[in-house]
Design a protein around this motif. Structure first.
Motif, mmCIF file in Angstrom:
data_model
loop_
_atom_site.group_PDB
_atom_site.id
_atom_site.type_symbol
_atom_site.label_atom_id
_atom_site.label_comp_id
_atom_site.label_asym_id
_atom_site.label_seq_id
_atom_site.Cartn_x
_atom_site.Cartn_y
_atom_site.Cartn_z
ATOM 1 N N CYS A 188 0.838 -1.205 0.000
ATOM 2 C CA CYS A 188 0.000 0.000 0.000
ATOM 3 C C CYS A 188 0.870 1.251 0.000
ATOM 4 O O CYS A 188 0.908 2.036 0.954
ATOM 5 C CB CYS A 188 -0.944 -0.024 1.205
ATOM 6 S SG CYS A 188 -2.159 -1.353 1.104
ATOM 7 N N LEU A 189 1.597 1.436 -1.121
ATOM 8 C CA LEU A 189 2.540 2.542 -1.259
ATOM 9 C C LEU A 189 2.265 3.366 -2.503
ATOM 10 O O LEU A 189 3.087 4.212 -2.872
ATOM 11 C CB LEU A 189 3.975 1.993 -1.353
ATOM 12 C CG LEU A 189 4.561 1.339 -0.111
ATOM 13 C CD1 LEU A 189 5.867 0.642 -0.458
ATOM 14 C CD2 LEU A 189 4.792 2.388 0.964
ATOM 15 N N ASN A 190 1.129 3.085 -3.186
ATOM 16 C CA ASN A 190 0.854 3.702 -4.486
ATOM 17 C C ASN A 190 1.940 3.380 -5.497
ATOM 18 O O ASN A 190 2.236 4.178 -6.395
ATOM 19 C CB ASN A 190 0.690 5.219 -4.351
ATOM 20 C CG ASN A 190 -0.579 5.596 -3.614
ATOM 21 O OD1 ASN A 190 -1.640 5.027 -3.843
ATOM 22 N ND2 ASN A 190 -0.468 6.548 -2.704
ATOM 23 N N LYS A 191 2.529 2.190 -5.355
ATOM 24 C CA LYS A 191 3.561 1.714 -6.279
ATOM 25 C C LYS A 191 3.440 0.205 -6.454
ATOM 26 O O LYS A 191 3.037 -0.510 -5.527
ATOM 27 C CB LYS A 191 4.971 2.021 -5.752
ATOM 28 C CG LYS A 191 5.322 3.481 -5.650
ATOM 29 C CD LYS A 191 6.724 3.624 -5.072
ATOM 30 C CE LYS A 191 7.096 5.088 -4.900
ATOM 31 N NZ LYS A 191 8.457 5.234 -4.302
ATOM 32 N N LEU A 192 3.786 -0.263 -7.647
ATOM 33 C CA LEU A 192 4.021 -1.678 -7.908
ATOM 34 C C LEU A 192 5.524 -1.880 -7.923
ATOM 35 O O LEU A 192 6.246 -1.152 -8.620
ATOM 36 C CB LEU A 192 3.410 -2.077 -9.253
ATOM 37 C CG LEU A 192 3.657 -3.517 -9.724
ATOM 38 C CD1 LEU A 192 2.984 -4.522 -8.797
ATOM 39 C CD2 LEU A 192 3.153 -3.691 -11.161
ATOM 40 N N ARG A 219 12.989 -1.807 -9.666
ATOM 41 C CA ARG A 219 12.293 -0.588 -10.068
ATOM 42 C C ARG A 219 10.868 -0.616 -9.547
ATOM 43 O O ARG A 219 10.414 -1.629 -9.006
ATOM 44 C CB ARG A 219 12.308 -0.409 -11.585
ATOM 45 C CG ARG A 219 11.512 -1.441 -12.353
ATOM 46 C CD ARG A 219 11.473 -1.107 -13.832
ATOM 47 N NE ARG A 219 10.927 0.225 -14.085
ATOM 48 C CZ ARG A 219 10.802 0.752 -15.296
ATOM 49 N NH1 ARG A 219 11.203 0.086 -16.356
ATOM 50 N NH2 ARG A 219 10.281 1.955 -15.450
ATOM 51 N N SER A 220 10.157 0.496 -9.710
ATOM 52 C CA SER A 220 8.768 0.579 -9.279
ATOM 53 C C SER A 220 7.944 1.255 -10.363
ATOM 54 O O SER A 220 8.486 1.935 -11.251
ATOM 55 C CB SER A 220 8.648 1.348 -7.965
ATOM 56 O OG SER A 220 9.109 2.683 -8.128
ATOM 57 N N PHE A 221 6.623 1.059 -10.291
ATOM 58 C CA PHE A 221 5.689 1.613 -11.260
ATOM 59 C C PHE A 221 4.555 2.307 -10.506
ATOM 60 O O PHE A 221 4.052 1.774 -9.512
ATOM 61 C CB PHE A 221 5.116 0.522 -12.159
ATOM 62 C CG PHE A 221 6.164 -0.351 -12.788
ATOM 63 C CD1 PHE A 221 6.757 -0.002 -13.989
ATOM 64 C CD2 PHE A 221 6.569 -1.533 -12.169
ATOM 65 C CE1 PHE A 221 7.729 -0.807 -14.561
ATOM 66 C CE2 PHE A 221 7.537 -2.346 -12.730
ATOM 67 C CZ PHE A 221 8.122 -1.978 -13.939
ATOM 68 N N PRO A 222 4.106 3.458 -10.970
ATOM 69 C CA PRO A 222 3.071 4.193 -10.235
ATOM 70 C C PRO A 222 1.676 3.601 -10.443
ATOM 71 O O PRO A 222 1.230 3.411 -11.575
ATOM 72 C CB PRO A 222 3.167 5.604 -10.834
ATOM 73 C CG PRO A 222 3.679 5.386 -12.223
ATOM 74 C CD PRO A 222 4.608 4.215 -12.139
ATOM 75 N N ILE A 223 1.005 3.286 -9.362
ATOM 76 C CA ILE A 223 -0.404 2.899 -9.380
ATOM 77 C C ILE A 223 -1.057 3.555 -8.160
ATOM 78 O O ILE A 223 -0.373 4.161 -7.341
ATOM 79 C CB ILE A 223 -0.611 1.369 -9.322
ATOM 80 C CG1 ILE A 223 -0.071 0.802 -7.999
ATOM 81 C CG2 ILE A 223 0.022 0.670 -10.510
ATOM 82 C CD1 ILE A 223 -0.459 -0.651 -7.763
ATOM 83 N N GLU A 224 -2.349 3.415 -8.070
ATOM 84 C CA GLU A 224 -3.048 3.900 -6.883
ATOM 85 C C GLU A 224 -3.384 2.709 -5.990
ATOM 86 O O GLU A 224 -4.181 1.852 -6.357
ATOM 87 C CB GLU A 224 -4.322 4.655 -7.278
ATOM 88 C CG GLU A 224 -4.050 5.991 -7.948
ATOM 89 C CD GLU A 224 -5.314 6.800 -8.158
ATOM 90 O OE1 GLU A 224 -6.293 6.572 -7.412
ATOM 91 O OE2 GLU A 224 -5.330 7.643 -9.070
ATOM 92 N N GLN A 225 -2.748 2.638 -4.843
ATOM 93 C CA GLN A 225 -3.044 1.617 -3.840
ATOM 94 C C GLN A 225 -2.615 2.135 -2.477
ATOM 95 O O GLN A 225 -1.424 2.222 -2.184
ATOM 96 C CB GLN A 225 -2.342 0.286 -4.126
ATOM 97 C CG GLN A 225 -2.766 -0.804 -3.137
ATOM 98 C CD GLN A 225 -1.881 -2.028 -3.157
ATOM 99 O OE1 GLN A 225 -0.877 -2.074 -3.865
ATOM 100 N NE2 GLN A 225 -2.239 -3.021 -2.357
ATOM 101 N N SER A 226 -3.584 2.434 -1.654
ATOM 102 C CA SER A 226 -3.279 2.905 -0.304
ATOM 103 C C SER A 226 -3.938 2.072 0.779
ATOM 104 O O SER A 226 -3.491 2.082 1.928
ATOM 105 C CB SER A 226 -3.717 4.368 -0.147
ATOM 106 O OG SER A 226 -5.114 4.492 -0.399
ATOM 107 N N SER A 227 -5.002 1.306 0.421
ATOM 108 C CA SER A 227 -5.713 0.570 1.465
ATOM 109 C C SER A 227 -6.272 -0.774 1.012
ATOM 110 O O SER A 227 -6.449 -1.668 1.833
ATOM 111 C CB SER A 227 -6.872 1.417 2.008
ATOM 112 O OG SER A 227 -7.774 1.764 0.971
ATOM 113 N N HIS A 228 -6.565 -0.972 -0.277
ATOM 114 C CA HIS A 228 -7.202 -2.201 -0.741
ATOM 115 C C HIS A 228 -6.178 -3.301 -1.032
ATOM 116 O O HIS A 228 -5.033 -3.017 -1.395
ATOM 117 C CB HIS A 228 -8.028 -1.934 -1.997
ATOM 118 C CG HIS A 228 -9.304 -1.193 -1.739
ATOM 119 N ND1 HIS A 228 -9.330 0.162 -1.503
ATOM 120 C CD2 HIS A 228 -10.601 -1.614 -1.678
ATOM 121 C CE1 HIS A 228 -10.586 0.553 -1.310
ATOM 122 N NE2 HIS A 228 -11.367 -0.512 -1.401
#
Length: 485
Positions: free
Chosen positions: A377-381, A397-406
């Motif tokens: 839950c870091l808003n990153k893959l 590396r990391s990729f931007p996504i939206e994930q903070s709680s689910h």
């Protein structure tokens, strides 16, 4: 002896790239038909010695027709001594031996690898560097990928024509997990927090729900198909795991959690499907024998938080477990006894739940190291490199996504790429399915699918990547159809 026909399929797939080089559609149809015929033949009960003899003869005939795989100076010589076996998809090819010593003390089948993760990565690099610039990696997995996917670019291969079907039988309750059956194009299952599991068939049209598995008294948190797809194992917030027969939906066995805690995740041991690993809300990982319904001696360990994600490497020797405190633990798995030995710990981010772990032996010709794909839950893959035999991880590396709680999940694409680059797919709280090229330095996003009306929790490809399923927090499951080139 299912492993023998899988080895035969792997041999065919390796040579398939050399058949009719100007007609990739024929190669695709050929390998699919061979897979179907070999699966049917595996049920005939032929003597093991006869199957092994057929495997040797098949390899000899193909070698005479197209040339031996161990030509002097050829990069293919790296795999001349052991036939690679395809398990659930053609990318999961591990080495087997016919030597009885490959069996564990209790008769469990043991996978025989060629060495450490470091050696495997070095061999992958050597294979690549010996090839002319722009050529493909000459491994059985990459050639099988080419045979099935066809000669398309990465962007073309992950372009989708739209929705193939929408399943809404679980509307109003989240569907945390959706999975296609192993080596199957049209069988799909999903679990729901309404306490049920749906088995669906996509062909013949129209797609339909074949049966709904009921028995859990609270939400189903996770499930997994066995290697042969004849059983499913599910875990639930009611503190039980259940074993189901996929053919008729019958519950074969109900097994209570050893700690009486909510069960949050599960996975089959990839080589010995008699063993299943579960993670619970009391911070424990347990190896369970589904035949006896009992915990394996020495097969338990404690994490720092609620266990949310589990994943084996393909040979089944390393297990990773992630918890809701932001830690990932690696365990050495004893193939003969099922004993777990804690090896390493990585804190991804203190207090950020690790909701998904996916392992891959290698991703593409550019990404030649064993890798782990992580959702937290870091808003990153996050993409990690596995650097040693104990499962030590190094962030790549990391990729931007939206994930903070689910509890969002992600996957590697099942076909190993012969192209430049390779894709991973993830859900996201922005209600989209995201595709990323793990090797593209800038603008890594390859595609984005929009159609969900709630956070996308899980994604699953079928075996040839022609269909992708995604599930969301509102209970909707969408099956997407890939464009035909």
């Amino acid at each position: 002896m299912a492993a023998v026909w899988q080895q035969v399929l792997a041999v065919d797939a390796r040579y398939n790239a050399y058949r009719t080089p100007t007609f990739p559609q024929f190669r695709t149809q050929y390998i699919r038909r061979r897979s179907q015929l070999l699966r049917e033949n595996a049920k005939a009960g032929h003597p093991p010695a006869l199957r092994r003899q057929y495997l040797r003869l098949r390899g000899q005939l193909l070698g005479q027709r197209y040339g031996p795989l161990s030509e002097p100076g050829s990069a293919r010589a790296y795999s001349n001594s052991i036939v690679r076996s395809s398990r659930t998809t053609l990318d999961r090819m591990e080495d087997f031996e016919d030597d009885p010593r490959a069996l564990g003390a209790r008769g469990h089948r043991r996978s025989v690898s060629r060495g450490s993760y470091q050696l495997q990565a070095q061999m992958n690099r050597a294979v690549y560097e010996d090839r002319p610039p722009g050529s493909v990696v000459p491994t059985s997995a990459a050639e099988a990928s080419r045979a099935m996917a066809g000669d398309t670019s990465l962007s073309e291969n992950y372009a989708f024509a739209g929705m193939y079907h929408v399943f809404d039988q679980h509307v109003d309750e989240a569907v945390p997990r959706v999975r296609f059956a192993n080596d199957d194009r049209h069988r799909l299952a999903c679990c729901s927090l309404d306490g049920s599991i749906s088995l669906c068939q996509l062909v013949p049209a129209p797609p339909a729900v074949l049966r709904v598995l009921r028995g859990h008294t609270r939400g189903v948190s996770d499930f997994a198909w066995s290697l042969s797809n004849d059983i499913l194992v599910s875990t639930s917030l009611d503190a039980t795991m259940r074993i189901w027969a996929s053919e008729d939906g019958r519950c074969i066995r109900e097994i209570p959690d050893p700690d009486g805690a909510e069960l949050l995740c599960c996975t089959f041991q990839p080589v010995n499907n008699n063993l299943t690993v579960v993670g619970n809300a009391k911070h424990n990982v347990h190896v369970m024998n589904i035949s006896t319904g009992k915990k394996v001696k020495g097969g338990s360990s404690k994490l720092t938080g609620r266990v949310l994600a589990l994943s084996f490497d393909a040979p089944g020797r390393l297990l990773w477990a992630g918890d809701d405190r932001g830690s990932i633990f690696s365990f050495l798995f004893d193939m003969a006894t099922g004993k777990l030995t804690k090896a390493k710990r990585l804190v991804v981010h203190e207090g950020s739940p690790v909701t998904s772990i996916s392992a891959r032996s290698w991703v593409s010709r550019e990404a030649r190291d064993p890798s782990l794909l992580i959702n937290a839950c870091l808003n990153k893959l996050l993409l990690y490199r596995v650097v040693d035999n104990e499962g030590t991880l190094q962030l790549k590396r990391s990729f931007p996504i939206e994930q903070s709680s689910h509890p969002v999940r992600s996957i590697f694409c099942p076909l190993m790429s012969f192209r430049q680059g390779a894709c991973v797919v993830t859900g996201s709280e922005d209600m989209c399915v995201h595709f990323f090229d793990v090797e593209r330095a800038a603008k890594a996003a390859v595609n984005k699918l929009q159609g969900h009306s709630a956070p996308v929790l899980d994604v699953s490809f079928n075996c040839d990547e022609s269909l992708l399923a995604s599930s969301d927090a509102s209970g909707m499951v969408i099956v997407w159809r890939r464009e035909q080139k």
